[in-house]
Design a protein around this motif. Structure first.
Motif, PDB file in Angstrom:
ATOM      1  N   LEU A  69      50.757  31.191   6.970  1.00 12.00           N
ATOM      2  CA  LEU A  69      50.020  31.467   8.197  1.00 12.00           C
ATOM      3  C   LEU A  69      50.884  32.164   9.240  1.00 12.00           C
ATOM      4  N   SER A  70      52.162  31.860   9.274  1.00 12.47           N
ATOM      5  CA  SER A  70      53.058  32.501  10.229  1.00 12.47           C
ATOM      6  C   SER A  70      52.950  34.025  10.125  1.00 12.47           C
ATOM      7  N   GLY A  71      53.147  34.556   8.952  1.00 15.26           N
ATOM      8  CA  GLY A  71      53.052  36.001   8.760  1.00 15.26           C
ATOM      9  C   GLY A  71      51.637  36.518   8.852  1.00 15.26           C
ATOM     10  N   TRP A  72      50.698  35.784   8.287  1.00 12.22           N
ATOM     11  CA  TRP A  72      49.292  36.204   8.277  1.00 12.22           C
ATOM     12  C   TRP A  72      48.739  36.293   9.695  1.00 12.22           C
ATOM     13  N   MET A  73      49.240  35.448  10.584  1.00  6.37           N
ATOM     14  CA  MET A  73      48.759  35.428  11.959  1.00  6.37           C
ATOM     15  C   MET A  73      49.558  36.339  12.891  1.00  6.37           C
ATOM     16  N   MET A  75      39.597  23.980   7.569  1.00  4.62           N
ATOM     17  CA  MET A  75      40.262  24.866   8.523  1.00  4.62           C
ATOM     18  C   MET A  75      39.582  24.787   9.885  1.00  4.62           C
ATOM     19  N   ASN A  76      38.259  24.768   9.901  1.00  6.29           N
ATOM     20  CA  ASN A  76      37.541  24.680  11.176  1.00  6.29           C
ATOM     21  C   ASN A  76      37.839  23.366  11.882  1.00  6.29           C
ATOM     22  N   LEU A 126      40.438  32.019  20.077  1.00  7.62           N
ATOM     23  CA  LEU A 126      41.175  32.011  18.817  1.00  7.62           C
ATOM     24  C   LEU A 126      40.233  31.750  17.640  1.00  7.62           C
ATOM     25  N   LYS A 127      39.334  30.800  17.791  1.00  8.31           N
ATOM     26  CA  LYS A 127      38.382  30.507  16.717  1.00  8.31           C
ATOM     27  C   LYS A 127      37.556  31.742  16.371  1.00  8.31           C
ATOM     28  N   ALA A 128      37.093  32.450  17.392  1.00  8.95           N
ATOM     29  CA  ALA A 128      36.307  33.666  17.165  1.00  8.95           C
ATOM     30  C   ALA A 128      37.155  34.741  16.486  1.00  8.95           C
ATOM     31  N   MET A 129      38.412  34.850  16.901  1.00  7.22           N
ATOM     32  CA  MET A 129      39.327  35.833  16.337  1.00  7.22           C
ATOM     33  C   MET A 129      39.578  35.569  14.850  1.00  7.22           C
ATOM     34  N   PRO A 163      38.361  36.748   9.405  1.00  9.56           N
ATOM     35  CA  PRO A 163      39.534  36.835   8.517  1.00  9.56           C
ATOM     36  C   PRO A 163      39.761  35.583   7.671  1.00  9.56           C
ATOM     37  N   VAL A 164      39.525  34.409   8.240  1.00  9.32           N
ATOM     38  CA  VAL A 164      39.697  33.165   7.476  1.00  9.32           C
ATOM     39  C   VAL A 164      38.666  33.103   6.352  1.00  9.32           C
TER      40      VAL A 164
END
Length: 126
Positions: free
Chosen positions: A54-58, A94-95, A107-110, A114-115
């Motif tokens: 997640l670090s890189g993915w985000m 995840m949600n 953030l949730k909308a962003m 992608p998730v």
């Protein structure tokens, strides 16, 4: 000015908290039992791997790629039957994890599309 990335919003500790909360939720929810069974009893290692991914993915440091020389998520999951049910359980976890860490609506909308795309890409059965 550049748009903020999810990593910018959460920070490194927030990404760690999200990865940990994700597996805590999976461990706790009876509705996630079928995907929980895909993991070993001790979730410490997989929490670390998810954090690194997640670090890189985000938009942060590419820790997973640096360590494993890949960012492919389909191969590590290929020996499991992952259909719509498992995908939806993963998304639910995840949600709930985002809720648990008090992620902002922004953030949730962003992350919503992608998730979903990541979860759908891992699906390997109808």
């Amino acid at each position: 000015m550049n748009a903020k990335t999810p990593y910018d919003i959460l920070g490194d500790n927030g990404v760690k908290e999200l990865a940990s909360a994700f597996y805590d939720v999976m461990d706790e929810l009876p509705e996630a039992a079928s995907i929980r069974r895909m993991h070993v009893q001790d979730l410490a290692d997989i929490k670390q791997k998810l954090y690194e991914y997640l670090s890189g993915w985000m938009g942060g440091p590419h820790l997973y790629h640096e360590k494993y020389n890949t960012i492919c998520m389909t191969k590590p999951h290929s020996h499991y039957q992952i259909g719509e049910r498992e995908r939806d359980q993963w998304l639910m976890c995840m949600n709930r994890a985002l809720d648990r860490i008090d992620a902002s609506d922004e953030l949730k909308a962003m992350l919503k599309e992608p998730v979903f795309n990541v979860a759908e890409a891992i699906r390997n059965t109808p």
